[in-house]
Design a protein around this motif. Structure first.
Motif, PDB file in Angstrom:
ATOM      1  N   ASN A 143      40.279  33.768  34.941  1.00  0.00           N
ATOM      2  CA  ASN A 143      41.205  33.293  34.050  1.00  0.00           C
ATOM      3  C   ASN A 143      40.861  33.953  32.783  1.00  0.00           C
ATOM      4  O   ASN A 143      39.886  33.848  32.195  1.00  0.00           O
ATOM      5  CB  ASN A 143      40.961  31.878  33.777  1.00  0.00           C
TER       6      ASN A 143
ATOM      7  N   ALA B  70      45.098  22.598  35.156  1.00  0.00           N
ATOM      8  CA  ALA B  70      45.997  23.875  35.033  1.00  0.00           C
ATOM      9  C   ALA B  70      47.097  23.490  34.329  1.00  0.00           C
ATOM     10  O   ALA B  70      47.778  22.478  34.130  1.00  0.00           O
ATOM     11  CB  ALA B  70      46.386  24.048  36.540  1.00  0.00           C
TER      12      ALA B  70
ATOM     13  N   PHE C 164      45.027  29.655  38.909  1.00  0.00           N
ATOM     14  CA  PHE C 164      45.370  28.739  40.302  1.00  0.00           C
ATOM     15  C   PHE C 164      46.772  29.420  40.678  1.00  0.00           C
ATOM     16  O   PHE C 164      47.416  30.183  40.245  1.00  0.00           O
ATOM     17  CB  PHE C 164      45.866  27.475  39.693  1.00  0.00           C
TER      18      PHE C 164
ATOM     19  N   ARG D 203      39.321  30.250  36.601  1.00  0.00           N
ATOM     20  CA  ARG D 203      40.030  31.170  37.603  1.00  0.00           C
ATOM     21  C   ARG D 203      41.575  30.879  37.534  1.00  0.00           C
ATOM     22  O   ARG D 203      41.828  29.772  36.951  1.00  0.00           O
ATOM     23  CB  ARG D 203      39.517  30.954  38.929  1.00  0.00           C
TER      24      ARG D 203
ATOM     25  N   ILE E 248      41.450  20.253  39.363  1.00  0.00           N
ATOM     26  CA  ILE E 248      42.036  21.720  38.765  1.00  0.00           C
ATOM     27  C   ILE E 248      42.810  21.274  37.607  1.00  0.00           C
ATOM     28  O   ILE E 248      43.627  20.728  37.740  1.00  0.00           O
ATOM     29  CB  ILE E 248      42.905  22.568  39.878  1.00  0.00           C
TER      30      ILE E 248
ATOM     31  N   THR F 287      43.378  27.867  34.110  1.00  0.00           N
ATOM     32  CA  THR F 287      42.802  26.646  34.395  1.00  0.00           C
ATOM     33  C   THR F 287      41.525  26.586  33.524  1.00  0.00           C
ATOM     34  O   THR F 287      41.238  27.498  33.078  1.00  0.00           O
ATOM     35  CB  THR F 287      42.228  26.693  35.834  1.00  0.00           C
TER      36      THR F 287
ATOM     37  N   GLN G  43      38.904  26.037  35.081  1.00  0.00           N
ATOM     38  CA  GLN G  43      37.906  26.348  35.900  1.00  0.00           C
ATOM     39  C   GLN G  43      37.682  27.895  35.796  1.00  0.00           C
ATOM     40  O   GLN G  43      36.859  28.150  36.987  1.00  0.00           O
ATOM     41  CB  GLN G  43      38.195  25.824  37.479  1.00  0.00           C
TER      42      GLN G  43
ATOM     43  N   LEU H 124      42.545  27.604  43.803  1.00  0.00           N
ATOM     44  CA  LEU H 124      42.164  28.620  42.667  1.00  0.00           C
ATOM     45  C   LEU H 124      42.103  30.052  43.394  1.00  0.00           C
ATOM     46  O   LEU H 124      41.543  29.781  44.765  1.00  0.00           O
ATOM     47  CB  LEU H 124      40.799  28.285  42.392  1.00  0.00           C
ATOM     48  N   THR H 125      42.557  31.023  42.723  1.00  0.00           N
ATOM     49  CA  THR H 125      42.310  32.442  43.129  1.00  0.00           C
ATOM     50  C   THR H 125      40.903  32.934  43.030  1.00  0.00           C
ATOM     51  O   THR H 125      40.072  32.200  42.093  1.00  0.00           O
ATOM     52  CB  THR H 125      43.329  33.262  42.761  1.00  0.00           C
TER      53      THR H 125
END
Length: 95
Positions: A88, A42, A67, A65, A40, A61, A63, A83-84
């Motif tokens: 993002n 972040a 975090f 999404r 991740i 992040t 990714q 990750l939620t």
């Protein structure tokens, strides 16, 4: 009670960490980084104080999404970053 301040670095992957003071800034301790910068990636955490020493931090992040990471002891230690499901927005978050 401590006062965790969020921070991040980008020189060795995107990594989040926290600076913490319990004496209004006379002395400081660094916690982290709390992620490896790869699994991740972040940065720019924002800290939410939930009460009774419980904190949650969220941030952006690579990714795509947001975090999240939690602390049960006013930011002395932090759990695993996850990750939620929230996307993002490719910008910093504020509380």
């Amino acid at each position: 009670m401590g006062y965790p301040l969020p921070s991040s670095t980008e020189d060795d992957g995107w990594r989040a960490h926290f600076e913490r003071t319990s004496d209004l800034g006379v002395t400081w301790q660094t916690t982290g980084p709390v992620n490896d910068g790869g699994t991740i990636a972040a940065i720019q955490p924002a800290v939410l104080r939930l009460g009774d020493g419980k904190l949650k931090a969220v941030g952006r992040t690579r990714q795509n999404r947001i975090f999240e990471i939690s602390s049960e002891d006013d930011g002395k230690t932090w759990g695993a970053m996850g990750l939620t499901d929230l996307p993002n927005p490719n910008s910093g978050l504020t509380q």
